[in-house]
Motif scaffolding. Sequence first.
Motif, PDB file in Angstrom:
ATOM      1  N   VAL A 144       0.915  -1.170   0.284  1.00  0.00           N
ATOM      2  CA  VAL A 144      -0.359  -0.266  -0.068  1.00  0.00           C
ATOM      3  C   VAL A 144       1.114   1.230  -0.151  1.00  0.00           C
ATOM      4  N   VAL A 145       1.691   1.285   0.976  1.00  0.00           N
ATOM      5  CA  VAL A 145       3.375   2.628   1.253  1.00  0.00           C
ATOM      6  C   VAL A 145       3.321   2.313  -0.010  1.00  0.00           C
ATOM      7  N   SER A 146       4.225   1.498  -0.713  1.00  0.00           N
ATOM      8  CA  SER A 146       4.278   1.043  -2.060  1.00  0.00           C
ATOM      9  C   SER A 146       3.757   2.316  -3.465  1.00  0.00           C
ATOM     10  N   LEU A 147       2.301   1.753  -3.343  1.00  0.00           N
ATOM     11  CA  LEU A 147       1.607   2.275  -4.909  1.00  0.00           C
ATOM     12  C   LEU A 147       1.582   3.774  -4.017  1.00  0.00           C
ATOM     13  N   VAL A 148       1.388   4.041  -3.042  1.00  0.00           N
ATOM     14  CA  VAL A 148       1.535   5.553  -2.118  1.00  0.00           C
ATOM     15  C   VAL A 148       2.313   6.715  -2.853  1.00  0.00           C
ATOM     16  N   ALA A 149       3.636   5.699  -2.694  1.00  0.00           N
ATOM     17  CA  ALA A 149       4.865   6.319  -3.485  1.00  0.00           C
ATOM     18  C   ALA A 149       5.297   6.470  -4.547  1.00  0.00           C
ATOM     19  N   LEU A 150       4.674   5.360  -5.600  1.00  0.00           N
ATOM     20  CA  LEU A 150       4.221   5.044  -7.406  1.00  0.00           C
ATOM     21  C   LEU A 150       4.036   6.074  -7.974  1.00  0.00           C
ATOM     22  N   VAL A 151       2.578   6.669  -6.996  1.00  0.00           N
ATOM     23  CA  VAL A 151       1.653   7.561  -7.639  1.00  0.00           C
ATOM     24  C   VAL A 151       2.390   8.801  -7.003  1.00  0.00           C
ATOM     25  N   LEU A 152       2.801   9.758  -5.942  1.00  0.00           N
ATOM     26  CA  LEU A 152       4.052  10.966  -5.750  1.00  0.00           C
ATOM     27  C   LEU A 152       4.866  10.524  -6.766  1.00  0.00           C
ATOM     28  N   ALA A 153       5.237   9.549  -7.298  1.00  0.00           N
ATOM     29  CA  ALA A 153       6.462   9.314  -8.239  1.00  0.00           C
ATOM     30  C   ALA A 153       6.095   9.601  -9.402  1.00  0.00           C
ATOM     31  N   GLY A 154       4.582   9.213  -9.796  1.00  0.00           N
ATOM     32  CA  GLY A 154       4.660   9.462 -11.353  1.00  0.00           C
ATOM     33  C   GLY A 154       3.991  10.737 -11.019  1.00  0.00           C
ATOM     34  N   ALA A 155       3.244  11.566 -10.535  1.00  0.00           N
ATOM     35  CA  ALA A 155       2.717  12.973 -10.761  1.00  0.00           C
ATOM     36  C   ALA A 155       4.084  13.660 -10.953  1.00  0.00           C
ATOM     37  N   LEU A 156       4.979  14.254 -10.257  1.00  0.00           N
ATOM     38  CA  LEU A 156       6.221  14.535 -10.151  1.00  0.00           C
ATOM     39  C   LEU A 156       6.811  14.243 -11.283  1.00  0.00           C
TER      40      LEU A 156
ATOM     41  N   HIS B 255      23.604  19.932 -20.937  1.00  0.00           N
ATOM     42  CA  HIS B 255      25.086  18.917 -21.305  1.00  0.00           C
ATOM     43  C   HIS B 255      25.679  19.344 -19.866  1.00  0.00           C
ATOM     44  N   THR B 256      24.963  19.204 -18.550  1.00  0.00           N
ATOM     45  CA  THR B 256      25.814  18.417 -17.766  1.00  0.00           C
ATOM     46  C   THR B 256      24.978  17.270 -16.892  1.00  0.00           C
ATOM     47  N   PRO B 257      26.006  16.482 -16.388  1.00  0.00           N
ATOM     48  CA  PRO B 257      25.139  15.211 -14.880  1.00  0.00           C
ATOM     49  C   PRO B 257      24.203  15.478 -15.540  1.00  0.00           C
ATOM     50  N   PRO B 258      23.531  16.555 -14.693  1.00  0.00           N
ATOM     51  CA  PRO B 258      22.576  16.211 -13.809  1.00  0.00           C
ATOM     52  C   PRO B 258      21.121  16.546 -14.660  1.00  0.00           C
ATOM     53  N   ALA B 259      21.284  16.878 -15.755  1.00  0.00           N
ATOM     54  CA  ALA B 259      20.285  16.578 -16.839  1.00  0.00           C
ATOM     55  C   ALA B 259      20.097  14.531 -16.930  1.00  0.00           C
ATOM     56  N   LEU B 260      21.004  13.745 -16.958  1.00  0.00           N
ATOM     57  CA  LEU B 260      20.624  12.027 -17.008  1.00  0.00           C
ATOM     58  C   LEU B 260      19.666  12.203 -15.891  1.00  0.00           C
ATOM     59  N   THR B 261      19.375  12.857 -15.223  1.00  0.00           N
ATOM     60  CA  THR B 261      18.043  12.034 -14.049  1.00  0.00           C
ATOM     61  C   THR B 261      17.139  12.141 -14.829  1.00  0.00           C
ATOM     62  N   ALA B 262      17.371  12.430 -15.542  1.00  0.00           N
ATOM     63  CA  ALA B 262      15.571  12.530 -16.832  1.00  0.00           C
ATOM     64  C   ALA B 262      15.895  11.175 -17.222  1.00  0.00           C
ATOM     65  N   VAL B 263      16.883  10.677 -17.410  1.00  0.00           N
ATOM     66  CA  VAL B 263      17.084   8.527 -17.865  1.00  0.00           C
ATOM     67  C   VAL B 263      16.078   8.019 -16.886  1.00  0.00           C
ATOM     68  N   ALA B 264      17.011   8.128 -15.367  1.00  0.00           N
ATOM     69  CA  ALA B 264      17.390   7.766 -14.683  1.00  0.00           C
ATOM     70  C   ALA B 264      15.777   7.306 -13.759  1.00  0.00           C
ATOM     71  N   ALA B 265      15.259   8.756 -13.381  1.00  0.00           N
ATOM     72  CA  ALA B 265      13.528   8.593 -13.009  1.00  0.00           C
ATOM     73  C   ALA B 265      12.670   8.142 -14.542  1.00  0.00           C
ATOM     74  N   THR B 266      13.035   8.327 -15.271  1.00  0.00           N
ATOM     75  CA  THR B 266      12.059   7.453 -15.950  1.00  0.00           C
ATOM     76  C   THR B 266      12.412   6.216 -15.867  1.00  0.00           C
ATOM     77  N   THR B 267      13.484   5.578 -16.141  1.00  0.00           N
ATOM     78  CA  THR B 267      13.922   3.929 -15.495  1.00  0.00           C
ATOM     79  C   THR B 267      13.119   3.357 -14.107  1.00  0.00           C
ATOM     80  N   VAL B 268      13.825   4.327 -13.251  1.00  0.00           N
ATOM     81  CA  VAL B 268      12.850   3.844 -11.908  1.00  0.00           C
ATOM     82  C   VAL B 268      11.820   3.670 -12.179  1.00  0.00           C
ATOM     83  N   LEU B 269      10.833   4.334 -12.759  1.00  0.00           N
ATOM     84  CA  LEU B 269       9.425   4.862 -12.591  1.00  0.00           C
ATOM     85  C   LEU B 269       9.279   3.791 -13.483  1.00  0.00           C
ATOM     86  N   GLY B 270       9.569   3.149 -14.411  1.00  0.00           N
ATOM     87  CA  GLY B 270       9.542   2.260 -15.038  1.00  0.00           C
ATOM     88  C   GLY B 270       9.969   0.708 -14.961  1.00  0.00           C
ATOM     89  N   THR B 271      10.475   0.871 -13.941  1.00  0.00           N
ATOM     90  CA  THR B 271      11.134  -0.892 -13.329  1.00  0.00           C
ATOM     91  C   THR B 271       9.329  -0.644 -12.436  1.00  0.00           C
TER      92      THR B 271
END
Length: 328
Positions: free
Chosen positions: A48-60, A84-100
């Motif tokens: 249940v808590v996991s799904l709440v976190a998933l909804v928050l992550a998806g919305a953000l 051009h900066t490494p922080p841009a790669l959070t877009a990739v990492a965030a998408t893969t974590v959500l997808g997982t």
Amino acid sequence: MNVPEAAAPARSAAPVPFGWAGLTPAAGAAVMATGILSVGLHLAGHEVVSLVALVLAGALWVVLAVHFTGRLLRARAEWSAQAHTPPALTAVAATTVLGTRLALLGWHGLAQALLALATVLWAVLLISVLRHLTHRMSGAVFLVCVATQGLAVLAATEALAGSGEWLARAALVLVGLALLLYADALRRFDVRQVLTGAGDQWLAGGALAISALAAAALAASPLWRGDLHDVLRALTLALLTLDLAWYVVLLAAEALRPRPAYDVRRWATVFPLGMSAAASLAASNATGIRWLSTLGQTLLWIAVTAWLLTLAGALRAYGPAGRRVPRR
């Protein structure tokens, strides 16, 4: 996430509304942190808590995607500089974590769509970032490894669900590539950041934690037998051990040099904490070492506490009563 290495925003005393004005790609680490907590809570049986976190992550994730797409359309020069900066790669990492997490939920069509999107983003952003790497960089440099291993974890998770053996083989190649990228990032990392970093120094360990998670996902696959399975199992344990060593060092550094003030890069602290927990739980499942599950559960609640504290700091800094003064 860091602002671009060469050009930080100017100081401003004006209030900044939460989530919009002054937002940098570093904010993607909040999705990473929330998403991996959802994965860890699922692995620990707290659905249940996991799904709440998933909804928050998806919305953000949606909010940030809309924001940065709008920035691309309205302020292309600023967007390009940040890409051009490494922080841009959070877009990739965030998408893969959500997808997982969606793959673990059984939503494979959406997970595969996110895998495809993350792959395109990775191909475009990684080349740009690698061309602009320098030396004595902050912990954000390890995102070159994190983003690549994120693809490996999602691909391996989908392969386990029966989406194709080729995904497992691709994940194996990505794991190897990511470890090479980690080695390069390590030599560029300014070790003084361990004592002075604003939060993303924890990615030095977090990159190893997601590497361990990727190796554990591969080790759990029936595709690998014999020596290769043994190698993947040993790699999982070795990477997890190195991650936990970093965990101890970075925790000691935080105790020696406390940095209580909120910084958006603190989400890049929460992510490795949650990833260490998830990696321990996954390694326990993949290797049969039961005490790793106990360790993972303990680390999970530490990560949840850190997430709550970071959220409280963000609300104080960006809320209606808060004033956020960007650092130079």
